[in-house]
Structures are given as structure tokens and as C-alpha cells.
Design an enzyme around this catalytic site. Sequence first.
Site, PDB file in Angstrom:
ATOM      1  N   HIS A  76       0.842  -1.200   0.000  1.00 42.53           N
ATOM      2  CA  HIS A  76       0.000   0.000   0.000  1.00 42.53           C
ATOM      3  C   HIS A  76       0.875   1.247   0.000  1.00 42.53           C
ATOM      4  O   HIS A  76       0.681   2.165  -0.796  1.00 42.53           O
ATOM      5  CB  HIS A  76      -0.939   0.005   1.203  1.00 42.53           C
ATOM      6  N   ASP A 105       7.759  21.246 -26.456  1.00 40.94           N
ATOM      7  CA  ASP A 105       7.555  19.906 -25.895  1.00 40.94           C
ATOM      8  C   ASP A 105       8.578  19.782 -24.779  1.00 40.94           C
ATOM      9  O   ASP A 105       9.284  20.745 -24.470  1.00 40.94           O
ATOM     10  CB  ASP A 105       7.773  18.824 -26.974  1.00 40.94           C
ATOM     11  N   TRP A 141       6.786  -0.010   4.092  1.00 34.63           N
ATOM     12  CA  TRP A 141       7.365   0.626   2.904  1.00 34.63           C
ATOM     13  C   TRP A 141       8.781   1.142   3.143  1.00 34.63           C
ATOM     14  O   TRP A 141       9.539   1.389   2.215  1.00 34.63           O
ATOM     15  CB  TRP A 141       6.472   1.767   2.387  1.00 34.63           C
ATOM     16  N   SER A 168      13.392   5.868 -13.639  1.00 34.58           N
ATOM     17  CA  SER A 168      12.311   6.640 -14.262  1.00 34.58           C
ATOM     18  C   SER A 168      12.282   8.065 -13.715  1.00 34.58           C
ATOM     19  O   SER A 168      12.212   9.042 -14.464  1.00 34.58           O
ATOM     20  CB  SER A 168      10.977   5.941 -14.011  1.00 34.58           C
ATOM     21  N   SER A 169      12.382   8.186 -12.377  1.00 39.54           N
ATOM     22  CA  SER A 169      12.314   9.505 -11.751  1.00 39.54           C
ATOM     23  C   SER A 169      13.490  10.375 -12.172  1.00 39.54           C
ATOM     24  O   SER A 169      13.328  11.573 -12.416  1.00 39.54           O
ATOM     25  CB  SER A 169      12.335   9.380 -10.228  1.00 39.54           C
ATOM     26  N   HIS A 252      12.966  11.662   3.915  1.00 40.41           N
ATOM     27  CA  HIS A 252      12.386  12.954   4.270  1.00 40.41           C
ATOM     28  C   HIS A 252      12.242  13.885   3.062  1.00 40.41           C
ATOM     29  O   HIS A 252      11.154  14.413   2.827  1.00 40.41           O
ATOM     30  CB  HIS A 252      13.070  13.661   5.437  1.00 40.41           C
ATOM     31  N   GLU A 254      11.784  13.021   0.179  1.00 36.73           N
ATOM     32  CA  GLU A 254      10.703  12.413  -0.612  1.00 36.73           C
ATOM     33  C   GLU A 254       9.340  13.012  -0.227  1.00 36.73           C
ATOM     34  O   GLU A 254       8.484  13.222  -1.088  1.00 36.73           O
ATOM     35  CB  GLU A 254      10.698  10.893  -0.385  1.00 36.73           C
ATOM     36  N   TYR A 256       8.816  15.993   0.506  1.00 36.08           N
ATOM     37  CA  TYR A 256       8.701  17.272  -0.189  1.00 36.08           C
ATOM     38  C   TYR A 256       8.656  17.097  -1.697  1.00 36.08           C
ATOM     39  O   TYR A 256       8.122  17.953  -2.404  1.00 36.08           O
ATOM     40  CB  TYR A 256       9.828  18.211   0.265  1.00 36.08           C
ATOM     41  N   SER A 267      -0.889  26.843  -5.916  1.00 36.63           N
ATOM     42  CA  SER A 267      -0.492  28.211  -6.211  1.00 36.63           C
ATOM     43  C   SER A 267      -1.008  28.686  -7.567  1.00 36.63           C
ATOM     44  O   SER A 267      -0.955  29.881  -7.866  1.00 36.63           O
ATOM     45  CB  SER A 267       1.037  28.347  -6.191  1.00 36.63           C
ATOM     46  N   HIS A 301      14.807  12.872  12.376  1.00 37.62           N
ATOM     47  CA  HIS A 301      13.609  12.996  13.215  1.00 37.62           C
ATOM     48  C   HIS A 301      12.695  11.778  13.063  1.00 37.62           C
ATOM     49  O   HIS A 301      11.738  11.636  13.803  1.00 37.62           O
ATOM     50  CB  HIS A 301      12.848  14.314  12.957  1.00 37.62           C
ATOM     51  N   HIS A 302      13.016  10.907  12.098  1.00 33.99           N
ATOM     52  CA  HIS A 302      12.263   9.656  11.959  1.00 33.99           C
ATOM     53  C   HIS A 302      12.849   8.564  12.842  1.00 33.99           C
ATOM     54  O   HIS A 302      12.320   7.460  12.878  1.00 33.99           O
ATOM     55  CB  HIS A 302      12.277   9.186  10.503  1.00 33.99           C
ATOM     56  N   THR A 327       7.207  27.224   5.407  1.00 35.93           N
ATOM     57  CA  THR A 327       5.871  26.680   5.148  1.00 35.93           C
ATOM     58  C   THR A 327       4.813  27.680   5.576  1.00 35.93           C
ATOM     59  O   THR A 327       3.803  27.881   4.883  1.00 35.93           O
ATOM     60  CB  THR A 327       5.676  25.343   5.892  1.00 35.93           C
ATOM     61  N   LYS A 330       4.333  30.306   2.999  1.00 33.88           N
ATOM     62  CA  LYS A 330       3.500  29.877   1.882  1.00 33.88           C
ATOM     63  C   LYS A 330       2.018  29.922   2.252  1.00 33.88           C
ATOM     64  O   LYS A 330       1.192  30.431   1.490  1.00 33.88           O
ATOM     65  CB  LYS A 330       3.893  28.464   1.430  1.00 33.88           C
ATOM     66  N   ARG A 449       1.127   0.976  15.064  1.00 35.47           N
ATOM     67  CA  ARG A 449       0.826   0.805  13.648  1.00 35.47           C
ATOM     68  C   ARG A 449       1.352  -0.552  13.180  1.00 35.47           C
ATOM     69  O   ARG A 449       2.150  -1.191  13.869  1.00 35.47           O
ATOM     70  CB  ARG A 449       1.459   1.941  12.836  1.00 35.47           C
TER      71      ARG A 449
HETATM   72 CU    CU Z   1      10.671  13.634   7.865  1.00 31.39          CU
END
Ligand code: CU
Length: 525
Positions: A76, A105, A141, A168-169, A252, A254, A256, A267, A301-302, A327, A330, A449
Site C-alpha cells: 500500500h 515539448d 514501505w 524513471s524519476s 524525508h 521524498e 517534499y 499556487s 527525526h524519523h 511553510t 507559503k 501501527r
Molecule cells: Cu521527515
Amino acid sequence: MEAVHAHEHGHEHHPSGIMRWVTTTNHKDIGTLYLWFSFTMFMVGGVMALIIRSELFQPGLQVVNPDFFNQMTTLHGLIMVFGAIMPAFVGFANWQIPMMSGAPDMAFPRMNNWSFWLLPPAALLLIISLFVPGGAAAAGWTLYAPLTVQLGMGMDLTIFAVHILGMSSIMGSINIITTILNLRAPGMNMMKMPLFVWTWLITAYLLIAVMPVLAGAVTMTLTDRHFGTHFFNAAGGGDPVLFQHIFWFFGHPEVYIIAIPAFGVVSQVIPAFSRKPLFGYTSMVYATSSIAILSFLVWAHHMYTVGMPVQAQLFYMYATMLIAVPTGVKVFNWVATMWKGSLTFETPMLFAIGFLFLFTMGGFSGLVLSITPVDIQLHDTYYVVAHFHYVMVAGALFSAFAGVYFWLPKWTGRMYDETLGKWHFWLTMIFFNVTFFVQHFLGLAGMPRRIPDYALQFADFNMISSIGAFGFGLSQVFFLYIVLKAIRSGEKSPERPWEGADTLEWTMLPTPAPYHSFETPPVIK
Ligand code: CU
């Protein structure tokens, strides 16, 4: 010039049917492919979420066995992040970046084709990993070592899938950066670019910086599994915590990579329906860049619970809190854009405001989790699950819906049914909160979890959350119906579908882009 001539004289060969989609180098076709692929994966990942929520509907084990439950949590997460959300925004990038920056293009159309067509095999690898001996990787994940060093062959397929997704990315990012830097129309200065283009430029740099790091993490896992290295094996002199460091140095930013293009869409939408230019454009560019740079400095922080020095805990805590500043800039700018605007609330605007409200809540629960002693209490609880679903679903997905409703008339030449769109928004908004708001309470009460069973005191909130999840899932089938109905029999869209809230004017695009056209633009030599 030759290609233009060939086109004029009708010598150019255009494949039709399925081959058109397989061989296409047109950014609009490829954008469409990305978006349909994304929605398909959204459904696949959604079914997995509903399997998880079915099991959690009641305490005890009713629907699946614990190992399969864990495989579902892994797939998931991976499918939603890499298969649904990221391709959705790459789809927007393909459609919009050339048109918004005045490029004919994407810079490398053939590589663009390859970027997309790497995705289906990668997704297939993830899905068929369910059917190999031992099943899919039951590791979550985040794929933490040392468990992933011991898992069955499903883990190898997952590693290969991550490698392909990364390629790909990276190719997509090279294309986006080159297009934006080299192919802008004359007069389109960097500081005149629509903010969506800016956000993707920044995101593409993030992707190029961190996808190889993820590839490194899973490659080290691979060599630990099969080639006798001991990167993550303490008995061999390695360290399993090393995996967490490498993973979150990718993981992390990722967040963003997903959030920043979402900021870009919002925006565009908010100024359009406020009938005002975006407030604080320059500060938006700098705030987005600051967020991107800071996102490299906060990964641990994770991992507050792995046992790190207090000085490190303090550094990561304060660095994380610092992200709230840009943030906040924004969010202030979006609100200031609406301030005294001539507001209307069509479906894209509703989703943009929904994003603003719920993403801010996700930001606040993120601030709560950034406080080390609080995080140590809440680590691996449902509070974390609630937090990142407010960021991922209410942030990225709501923004993606805003983008689809906003640009669908431009892409297809047809309008969706506004009444149905509003129904979709409200159903999504309500069921999203029913599903995820209660998970904050479950986490605060200590529910872990990634566990298929739970103690009796968690029963009520889990039942509410599961009911919300099924309502949320059905609402997205409704979204599919709305889009198909618009494409097949929607009213013809006027050139400026939003009655004065025209995209082009408020995003500072100097010339109208060739909307409504699937024709291959002439090749520039
Ligand atoms: Cu993080």
C-alpha cells in the site's frame, strides 16, 4: 525545419491505436499516460488499504493472516507513493510545464517516453511479488534492515522495482530541468514562470539528489542478502541503524518531492479563483527553495528512538521546527491571495482550500512529532499514521484533484459536471476526516501501527476509521465516473473555462498556449 516540412507535406508517420501510446513522444500523450497509470495504481493501493481497514474493523483476526496484513502495509505504501502520487504530479508536469513555460515539448521526448514506460513493469514487479514463495516483503514501505535481509524472494523483486522507479524519476527530472532551463519562450524569465513550473524545477533537483541514495540503500540490502556483505549486520561488523540513516536521507526529502508540486498546483488554483495575482510570488520561490534545502537536514527525526546523543536530538528537533517558517510563509501567501479577492468556489478551489486547511493540520501534527520527547512516546503509533495521511492524502491527493478539475477543460476541451464535482469534494472531505482524524486519538492512546490485531479499548475508533475508509474509497470511484462522463459527454469548454478566473492571465503566461490540441508540435532543430 525539415520535420516541419515533412509535416506540412504529410510524410510524417503517426502510429495509431495502441502503438500511438507505446511510441508517443508527445508531452501531452505522456502526461495522459502518467495520469491514467497513477489513477490505476491509486485504485490498486486503495484496495490494499481497504483490506487493511477490513482487518482492523474489529479486534481479533478475521480477514487476513498477520503476514499477509504486513505485506499489504508494505505494498500500500510503496504503490501509493511511487505508483499513485508521484506519477500524478509527473503527469501534471508533462502536460503543463511545456505549455506554461512556452516550450514546444519536453527537452528529450524519447527519454520522456522511456521514463513513463519504465513504470508499468516496476509496478508489476511489486504486485507479482505477492505471488512468489514467501509473498511480498512484509517489512513496511520503509524496508528496514535487518528484517529485509532475511525476507524471501519478494524482497528481491521489491529492490528491483525500486531501482527501476528510481531510473524513471531521474530521467524525468533531467527532462524537466532541461526543459525549464533551456526551452522557455523568449521573455519568460525565471522570475516570471508560473509557480507550478518553479515548484517542479525545485522538485526535480530533489529527486536527482535523493533517488540514487534510495537506490544505494536497497543495493546494500541486496548485497547483504546475496553477496556476503554485512552493511546492516551487527554480527559482521555492520549496523542496522545505518539503513535507517540512508533510507531517511532519501525519505524525508521524498515527502517534499510529493508536497512541493502539490504546492505548485495550489499556487495556480487559488489565484485563479481569487481573481488576483499570487500574493508574494518572490517569497514563494524562496520559501519553496528553503523548504527543499532544509529537507536534507532533518532526516533523523524519523529515528529519535534508535538511541542518539541528546545533542543530535536537539539539532534534528530544531531543524525540523525551522521548516515551519517557510511553510508558514507559503500558507500566509495563499491566504493573502484570497484576501479581498473576488472569490468563487468551483470544485478546484474547494479542493485547494481543503488542501490548505488539512495540510496545515498535517503540518501541525508534524510539529508535534518533531518534539523529541513527544515523538519517543508516539513513535510507531497511529498518531504517526494520522499525521502522514494528512500530509499525503489531504496534501498531495487533494491538490491532485484540484489540478485535475482545474485543467481537465484545458486538456480535453470539455467541462466536468460542477454539481457532481462538488459532491465529490464534500464526500472526500468528510470521509477523509472520518478515516484519519480518529487515528490521532488511537495513536495518543498508544495503538501501534502495522499490527493486525489490537486491544479492546481501540475498537470504537477503529470501526469509525474503517467505515470512513470505505466511504472514501467509493467516493473515488465516483471521481472516475465524473472524469469519464466529462470526457465522453461533457459540455464543450469555452477557451477560458473559469469566467474571468482565467489561468493564463493570473499566472503571467505571455502567450496563450496551444490548448485543445493533441497534435505533435513541430520539432525544433
Ligand atoms: Cu521527515
